[in-house]
Design a protein around this motif. Sequence first.
Motif, short mmCIF file in Angstrom:
data_model
loop_
_atom_site.label_atom_id
_atom_site.label_comp_id
_atom_site.label_asym_id
_atom_site.label_seq_id
_atom_site.Cartn_x
_atom_site.Cartn_y
_atom_site.Cartn_z
N GLY A 180 -4.86 -28.39 -18.81
CA GLY A 180 -4.01 -29.53 -19.13
C GLY A 180 -2.70 -29.25 -19.82
N THR A 204 -4.33 -32.18 -11.11
CA THR A 204 -5.57 -31.91 -10.38
C THR A 204 -5.99 -30.45 -10.55
N LEU A 218 -11.05 -29.31 -16.18
CA LEU A 218 -10.73 -30.73 -16.18
C LEU A 218 -11.31 -31.44 -17.40
N GLU A 219 -12.48 -31.02 -17.83
CA GLU A 219 -13.09 -31.62 -19.01
C GLU A 219 -12.21 -31.41 -20.23
N ARG A 255 -1.16 -39.47 -22.63
CA ARG A 255 -2.31 -39.80 -21.79
C ARG A 255 -1.97 -40.92 -20.81
N TYR A 275 0.63 -32.00 -19.65
CA TYR A 275 1.03 -32.63 -20.90
C TYR A 275 2.42 -32.17 -21.33
N ARG A 308 -8.98 -33.55 -19.91
CA ARG A 308 -9.20 -34.95 -20.25
C ARG A 308 -9.36 -35.15 -21.75
N THR A 310 -2.57 -38.76 -15.04
CA THR A 310 -3.84 -39.06 -14.39
C THR A 310 -4.48 -37.74 -13.98
N ILE A 311 -5.71 -37.49 -14.42
CA ILE A 311 -6.39 -36.22 -14.18
C ILE A 311 -7.54 -36.43 -13.20
N GLN A 312 -7.52 -35.68 -12.11
CA GLN A 312 -8.52 -35.85 -11.06
C GLN A 312 -8.96 -34.50 -10.51
#
Length: 291
Positions: free
Chosen positions: A131, A159, A166-167, A209, A135, A170, A213-215
């Motif tokens: 991330g 992504t 990803l955890e 945040r 960010y 987020r 968008t995190i996917q």
Amino acid sequence: MTTAALTESNVATGVSGPLLADAEFKFLRDFVYQHCGIALGEQKHQLVQGRLQRRLRALGLKEFGSYCQLLRTDPEGELGELASAISTNVTSFFREMHHYDLLVSELLPRWLEEKKHNGRLRIWSAGCSTGEEPYALAMVLAEALERTGSSVDARILATDLSPQALEQARAGLYALERMDGVSDERRRKWFLRGEGRYEGYACVHPRLRELVTIQPLNLLHDWPMRGPFDAIFCRNVVIYFDKPTKQRLFERYAGLLEQGGYLFLGHSESMYGLSDSFELVGRTVYRKCTR
């Protein structure tokens, strides 16, 4: 997809556990190439064995044959964990700062001016890892929006294939020692310092945040988003792909970019001889050709 820095120095020494037979390694090589695009050479046998022994213990499996059968039975269910196991997430805030400088000095002001009447601005961080990249992009985007007083609909899509990465993305929670690339001013503005059990950590500001968008996404599979994007960041990812995989990926990126949109690659990556849809306009910065 995470940066797959596969080096022999990453292999834990002295790890006991089941041995990876040649036939099982071949299956794993083929599986990883087919589903992740990563080409594992013969010299990676010991590395893969050491990395996946930990995964076998987590799953309670006693042999690699059982793990290979799991992949045959449920390839999608285990794919992210497999990618995490054989890959190393190498990332940081504001890595390759010249890319952010270009955004701040030229691209974001231009885009916000062009889109000020009912426009939308979209940036994709493809292979966002834990991330830091999305960010960091959100910080310069939020600052540009504040500076101009713009109300443009601006968002960042982040992504990755790795569920573990990803955890953390987020959660937006980072150890202070991982924030060397963030200036003191930006730390004060865009992070909340942890207290108590979170002492020594900082959490990203809610405003960041809102922009991100995190996917989960496998770059080799179907993409649900339609675009178009103004910029795509895919840095330190394609270096681990072979030539045909790179060519296909670059053409797919071109199909999702605005005319004149930008593709940012990592410092060791190049598009030379791989695509005629882009022109080099800066250090590992490519612009989609207008036709």
